[in-house]
Structure formats: C-alpha cells, structure tokens
Design a protein around this motif. Structure first.
Motif, PDB file in Angstrom:
ATOM      1  N   GLU A  74       0.830  -1.206   0.000  1.00  0.00           N
ATOM      2  CA  GLU A  74       0.000   0.000   0.000  1.00  0.00           C
ATOM      3  C   GLU A  74       0.862   1.253   0.000  1.00  0.00           C
ATOM      4  N   GLU A  75       1.913   1.256   0.832  1.00  0.00           N
ATOM      5  CA  GLU A  75       2.819   2.407   0.882  1.00  0.00           C
ATOM      6  C   GLU A  75       3.401   2.703  -0.500  1.00  0.00           C
ATOM      7  N   GLU A  76       3.861   1.657  -1.154  1.00  0.00           N
ATOM      8  CA  GLU A  76       4.478   1.811  -2.473  1.00  0.00           C
ATOM      9  C   GLU A  76       3.480   2.355  -3.499  1.00  0.00           C
ATOM     10  N   LEU A  77       2.283   1.764  -3.529  1.00  0.00           N
ATOM     11  CA  LEU A  77       1.285   2.167  -4.523  1.00  0.00           C
ATOM     12  C   LEU A  77       0.776   3.583  -4.265  1.00  0.00           C
ATOM     13  N   VAL A  78       0.516   3.903  -2.996  1.00  0.00           N
ATOM     14  CA  VAL A  78      -0.006   5.237  -2.678  1.00  0.00           C
ATOM     15  C   VAL A  78       1.057   6.304  -2.956  1.00  0.00           C
ATOM     16  N   ASP A  79       2.304   6.042  -2.567  1.00  0.00           N
ATOM     17  CA  ASP A  79       3.369   7.011  -2.860  1.00  0.00           C
ATOM     18  C   ASP A  79       3.452   7.291  -4.362  1.00  0.00           C
ATOM     19  N   ARG A  80       3.394   6.230  -5.155  1.00  0.00           N
ATOM     20  CA  ARG A  80       3.501   6.388  -6.604  1.00  0.00           C
ATOM     21  C   ARG A  80       2.353   7.246  -7.149  1.00  0.00           C
ATOM     22  N   LYS A  81       1.131   6.957  -6.678  1.00  0.00           N
ATOM     23  CA  LYS A  81      -0.038   7.711  -7.155  1.00  0.00           C
ATOM     24  C   LYS A  81       0.009   9.172  -6.694  1.00  0.00           C
ATOM     25  N   LEU A  82       0.443   9.381  -5.456  1.00  0.00           N
ATOM     26  CA  LEU A  82       0.503  10.745  -4.938  1.00  0.00           C
ATOM     27  C   LEU A  82       1.542  11.571  -5.674  1.00  0.00           C
ATOM     28  N   ARG A  83       2.702  10.984  -5.932  1.00  0.00           N
ATOM     29  CA  ARG A  83       3.747  11.724  -6.652  1.00  0.00           C
ATOM     30  C   ARG A  83       3.258  12.153  -8.039  1.00  0.00           C
ATOM     31  N   ALA A  84       2.414  11.329  -8.630  1.00  0.00           N
ATOM     32  CA  ALA A  84       1.919  11.634  -9.974  1.00  0.00           C
ATOM     33  C   ALA A  84       0.705  12.564  -9.958  1.00  0.00           C
ATOM     34  N   ASP A  85      -0.200  12.355  -8.995  1.00  0.00           N
ATOM     35  CA  ASP A  85      -1.536  12.938  -9.127  1.00  0.00           C
ATOM     36  C   ASP A  85      -1.950  13.938  -8.053  1.00  0.00           C
ATOM     37  N   VAL A  86      -1.226  14.030  -6.929  1.00  0.00           N
ATOM     38  CA  VAL A  86      -1.749  14.863  -5.845  1.00  0.00           C
ATOM     39  C   VAL A  86      -1.790  16.333  -6.268  1.00  0.00           C
ATOM     40  N   GLU A 119       5.867  19.874  -1.013  1.00  0.00           N
ATOM     41  CA  GLU A 119       6.814  20.437  -1.981  1.00  0.00           C
ATOM     42  C   GLU A 119       6.205  20.468  -3.373  1.00  0.00           C
ATOM     43  N   LYS A 120       5.503  19.408  -3.728  1.00  0.00           N
ATOM     44  CA  LYS A 120       4.891  19.323  -5.064  1.00  0.00           C
ATOM     45  C   LYS A 120       3.885  20.444  -5.293  1.00  0.00           C
ATOM     46  N   VAL A 121       3.140  20.813  -4.240  1.00  0.00           N
ATOM     47  CA  VAL A 121       2.109  21.849  -4.393  1.00  0.00           C
ATOM     48  C   VAL A 121       2.583  23.224  -3.902  1.00  0.00           C
ATOM     49  N   ARG A 122       3.895  23.325  -3.635  1.00  0.00           N
ATOM     50  CA  ARG A 122       4.530  24.600  -3.261  1.00  0.00           C
ATOM     51  C   ARG A 122       4.014  25.168  -1.930  1.00  0.00           C
ATOM     52  N   LEU A 123       3.736  24.276  -0.976  1.00  0.00           N
ATOM     53  CA  LEU A 123       3.354  24.704   0.367  1.00  0.00           C
ATOM     54  C   LEU A 123       4.457  24.462   1.400  1.00  0.00           C
ATOM     55  N   LEU A 124       5.490  23.727   1.021  1.00  0.00           N
ATOM     56  CA  LEU A 124       6.512  23.338   1.998  1.00  0.00           C
ATOM     57  C   LEU A 124       7.165  24.523   2.706  1.00  0.00           C
ATOM     58  N   PRO A 125       7.463  25.638   2.020  1.00  0.00           N
ATOM     59  CA  PRO A 125       8.110  26.754   2.728  1.00  0.00           C
ATOM     60  C   PRO A 125       7.295  27.294   3.913  1.00  0.00           C
ATOM     61  N   PHE A 126       5.991  27.137   3.868  1.00  0.00           N
ATOM     62  CA  PHE A 126       5.157  27.627   4.973  1.00  0.00           C
ATOM     63  C   PHE A 126       5.323  26.780   6.237  1.00  0.00           C
ATOM     64  N   PHE A 127       5.786  25.542   6.083  1.00  0.00           N
ATOM     65  CA  PHE A 127       5.797  24.604   7.209  1.00  0.00           C
ATOM     66  C   PHE A 127       7.155  23.964   7.467  1.00  0.00           C
ATOM     67  N   ALA A 128       8.191  24.373   6.772  1.00  0.00           N
ATOM     68  CA  ALA A 128       9.507  23.737   6.919  1.00  0.00           C
ATOM     69  C   ALA A 128       9.955  23.759   8.377  1.00  0.00           C
ATOM     70  N   GLY A 129      10.333  22.598   8.893  1.00  0.00           N
ATOM     71  CA  GLY A 129      10.763  22.479  10.274  1.00  0.00           C
ATOM     72  C   GLY A 129       9.630  22.365  11.273  1.00  0.00           C
ATOM     73  N   ARG A 130       8.379  22.404  10.777  1.00  0.00           N
ATOM     74  CA  ARG A 130       7.217  22.337  11.670  1.00  0.00           C
ATOM     75  C   ARG A 130       6.203  21.312  11.153  1.00  0.00           C
ATOM     76  N   ILE A 131       6.736  20.183  10.682  1.00  0.00           N
ATOM     77  CA  ILE A 131       5.917  19.068  10.214  1.00  0.00           C
ATOM     78  C   ILE A 131       6.091  17.919  11.198  1.00  0.00           C
ATOM     79  N   PHE A 132       4.967  17.435  11.721  1.00  0.00           N
ATOM     80  CA  PHE A 132       4.992  16.390  12.744  1.00  0.00           C
ATOM     81  C   PHE A 132       4.128  15.213  12.290  1.00  0.00           C
ATOM     82  N   SER A 133       4.715  14.029  12.283  1.00  0.00           N
ATOM     83  CA  SER A 133       4.004  12.809  11.925  1.00  0.00           C
ATOM     84  C   SER A 133       3.831  11.943  13.164  1.00  0.00           C
ATOM     85  N   GLY A 134       2.625  11.435  13.360  1.00  0.00           N
ATOM     86  CA  GLY A 134       2.391  10.518  14.474  1.00  0.00           C
ATOM     87  C   GLY A 134       3.274   9.286  14.397  1.00  0.00           C
TER      88      GLY A 134
END
Length: 229
Positions: A74-86, A119-134
């Motif tokens: 699932e990780e592999e397939l979702v990553d591939r789809k997101l990189r292409a389509d998100v 990064e793909k949608v150009r929002l990363l600069p707003f949150f760099a260093g302030r991204i938290f994953s459970g």
C-alpha cells in the motif's frame, strides 16, 4: 484581537486532495484481499487513520485475516499515485499565507510523504521544520490519539487551549479534542460525502468550513468568542 499560539493543519484532505487517492488504492487492495469496499465507503469510515489501523479495524469487523505484506504494498502504490496525481486544495495556499500565527502540520502520514506532497504543491516553505508525523514522534501513537498534537505544541511552545486545528476526519478531530485544542472541521476535499459536516460537528468540531476563504474569519470569530466566554 486575540491571536492563537499555533494553527495546526492536517495534511491529507486538508491541504492536499490526497485522501481520495489513497482511498482508491486502499479499497482496491482490501477488496482483492476479500473485504469488498468502495473508495467512497472507505473514505467515509476510515479517513484519517493509517492503513495499518484500517486493516486492524477491518479484520476485527470481518474476521478476514489480512497479510502484513499489504502494508508495504500500500505504501508503495499510494506514494507512486501521490507523486503523480496529488493536487493542492483550491484556496489552501492563500489561506495558509494569510495566517499570521505560527503554523504547523500534524499528520498520520510519514514525514517524508508529507514533505514531498507539500513540496509538489509549493506549500513546503510555509511549514519547513514544523511538520509532525504521528509515525515519527517518540510515542509512535497516531491519531485518534492526541500525541502528535501535544508533541507539536510542546516543541513550538504553544498552549493547547490556545491552539486551533483544521481537520477533515472524525479521527483527527477526536485526537485534537483529546489534546485540549480547538477544532475547525474542513469538508472541501474530493473525499467529502453527504453528512460529512454533521459527522465532524458530532466529533467535536466547533464549526465546519467548506472553502478556505472562510478560514481566517472563522479563527478570528472563534478567538473573540473564547476571549468573551
């Protein structure tokens, strides 16, 4: 005007329209494994959970044993789809840019996935260093546990009671509420469904917005209400 200590955004289904992409992949994998479910049903019931937690709940409900190898697939397939389509959700960039309080992202997706999507949608600069994953915090507890929200608040010096969270899922709202934070529901993504706003309100959202243009006025109004309360 009172100012929040912190505004936390969920990522999937809030900043980027990724929930429906992941739901299509997950539904296909689960259906192939013997648990028939549509992407729409999956998004409505399980949005906001990790695929591992979705599998555990499906196993409990259906008594169908699922192979652990599905998680890596699932990780592999979702990553591939997101990189292409998100894609970014309409209005998200303008809304985020207009927030003058400190901003952060709290997600159940891996930090690396959140970063490549933003990064793909150009929002990363707003949150760099302030991204938290459970998945990446010390406790490893994902939403609906409150841990990722509390960890972000602690790291950024914010009072949970003066922190606003924007969430699209019942499970995310449950986590934010358990953290003692104020929650605004969001229903502007592709996986939204009839009754979505009601479900978010019932889960504890103080209000629900459907368009990003409503965000800053909503935060201002709720901040005033809190001060007067």
């Amino acid at each position: 005007m009172p100012q929040p200590d912190l505004v936390i955004f969920d990522c999937d289904g809030v900043l980027v329209d990724s929930e429906i992409i992941a739901a299509r992949v997950d539904a296909e994998l689960l259906t192939s494994a013997g648990f028939e479910i549509s992407a729409e049903e999956l998004a409505e019931t399980y949005a906001g959970l990790t695929f591992k937690d979705i599998m555990l709940r499906v196993e409990e409900k259906s008594r169908i044993p699922l192979q652990a190898s599905l998680i890596d697939r699932e990780e592999e397939l979702v990553d591939r789809k997101l990189r292409a389509d998100v894609r970014i959700i309409d209005g998200a960039r303008e809304a985020v840019a207009a927030v003058t309080a400190p901003r952060a992202v709290c997600s159940n997706s891996r930090t690396e996935r959140v970063e490549f999507m933003l990064e793909k949608v150009r929002l990363l600069p707003f949150f760099a260093g302030r991204i938290f994953s459970g998945l990446d915090i010390p406790s490893k507890k994902t939403k609906p546990a409150p841990d990722v929200f509390l960890y972000a608040a602690e790291k950024l010096g914010a009072n949970p009671k003066n922190t606003f969270v924007i969430e699209d899922s019942v499970h995310g709202i449950a986590g934010a509420r358990a953290a003692g934070m104020r929650v605004i529901g969001f229903t502007g993504a592709g996986h939204s469904y009839p009754g979505h706003a009601d479900a978010l309100t019932e889960a504890g959202a103080e209000t629900v917005i459907r368009r990003w243009a409503e965000l800053n006025g909503t935060i201002a109004a709720l901040s005033e209400w809190s001060e007067d309360a």
